[in-house]
Design a protein around this motif. Sequence first.
Motif, PDB file in Angstrom:
ATOM      1  N   TYR A 124       3.568  39.130  58.952  1.00  0.00           N
ATOM      2  CA  TYR A 124       2.549  40.183  59.000  1.00  0.00           C
ATOM      3  C   TYR A 124       2.465  41.034  57.738  1.00  0.00           C
ATOM      4  CZ  TYR A 124       1.988  38.790  63.799  1.00  0.00           C
ATOM      5  OH  TYR A 124       1.740  38.048  64.926  1.00  0.00           O
ATOM      6  N   GLY A 125       3.231  40.680  56.716  1.00  0.00           N
ATOM      7  CA  GLY A 125       3.066  41.356  55.437  1.00  0.00           C
ATOM      8  C   GLY A 125       1.639  41.289  54.908  1.00  0.00           C
ATOM      9  N   PRO A 126       0.975  40.135  55.010  1.00  0.00           N
ATOM     10  CA  PRO A 126      -0.420  40.076  54.546  1.00  0.00           C
ATOM     11  C   PRO A 126      -1.367  41.009  55.295  1.00  0.00           C
ATOM     12  CG  PRO A 126       0.506  37.865  54.692  1.00  0.00           C
ATOM     13  CD  PRO A 126       1.496  38.793  55.331  1.00  0.00           C
ATOM     14  N   GLU A 127      -0.941  41.503  56.465  1.00  0.00           N
ATOM     15  CA  GLU A 127      -1.751  42.454  57.229  1.00  0.00           C
ATOM     16  C   GLU A 127      -1.404  43.907  56.898  1.00  0.00           C
ATOM     17  OE1 GLU A 127      -4.168  41.257  59.014  1.00  0.00           O
ATOM     18  OE2 GLU A 127      -3.502  39.183  58.733  1.00  0.00           O
ATOM     19  N   GLY A 128      -0.539  44.099  55.895  1.00  0.00           N
ATOM     20  CA  GLY A 128      -0.163  45.451  55.497  1.00  0.00           C
ATOM     21  C   GLY A 128       0.940  46.060  56.340  1.00  0.00           C
ATOM     22  N   ILE A 129       1.658  45.233  57.107  1.00  0.00           N
ATOM     23  CA  ILE A 129       2.704  45.710  58.012  1.00  0.00           C
ATOM     24  C   ILE A 129       4.076  45.439  57.396  1.00  0.00           C
ATOM     25  CG2 ILE A 129       3.714  45.482  60.309  1.00  0.00           C
ATOM     26  CD1 ILE A 129       0.938  44.479  61.254  1.00  0.00           C
TER      27      ILE A 129
END
Length: 257
Positions: A177-182
């Motif tokens: 979920y890094g690509p989602e800004g998390i």
Amino acid sequence: MGRLEGKVAIVTGAASGFGEAIARAFAAEGANVLVADIAVDSGKRVVQEIEAESSPGGAVVFVEFDCVSRKCWEDALELARERFGKLDIVVNNAGTTYRKKPSVEVTEDEFDKIIAVNIKSIYQSVAVIVPYFADRKSGVFLNTSSVAGTRVRPGQVFYGGTKGFVNTITQGLAAEYGPEGIRVNSICPLRGATGLLEMFSGVPDTPEERARFALSVPLRRMSEPTDVAAAAIYLASDEASFVTGVNLPIDGGRLAV
């Protein structure tokens, strides 16, 4: 301005121990905090004490909370949005163990409880909160793990296994979920001066026992709730905006020996 000024956080297991210290520290740094715990009287005490001590820090609200219940997570998210307009930080701190003993003596009820509280609670938080964070393209999860997740000790094997799970999913969720800004990180404390101390040690909590254990730690003491809270502030703050997938030992060097 505090380091968490304007942030909104849910802290589970916040009625005592590490969770209480984190809630206090977050509020002092300007965060608005949902003090979430199944222990109603202790949770309300924490809120009252923060309100008396932390002015003009962030606002605090007690939430009666079963960390294993999806509805409790849904209700907490709704409350955060209604009361403060958003949610920025989830601290999955609620946890439990059994009294130190041989693994063959751990009862099925004890095993089921640590799986529910230490593992399923994080699953529920992810299921409810990740879609909200992903929609905002921003959010922080901070999981309270343990040094036992890296080095499992005799007498606490199944507990250590649950914390190994926490460490692994912390890294996996960070990647997913890094690509989602998390951002997703964990804190891994050493045995500390909390209500669970005798459960971990298996012996009475005495000054002599604390001194004996401290000799096994390079920095010659146990962890304190304030040590954990200080690390939580950093990992939850914008100072750690490029830090994710980390399982951070707060152990005085114990894993190094």
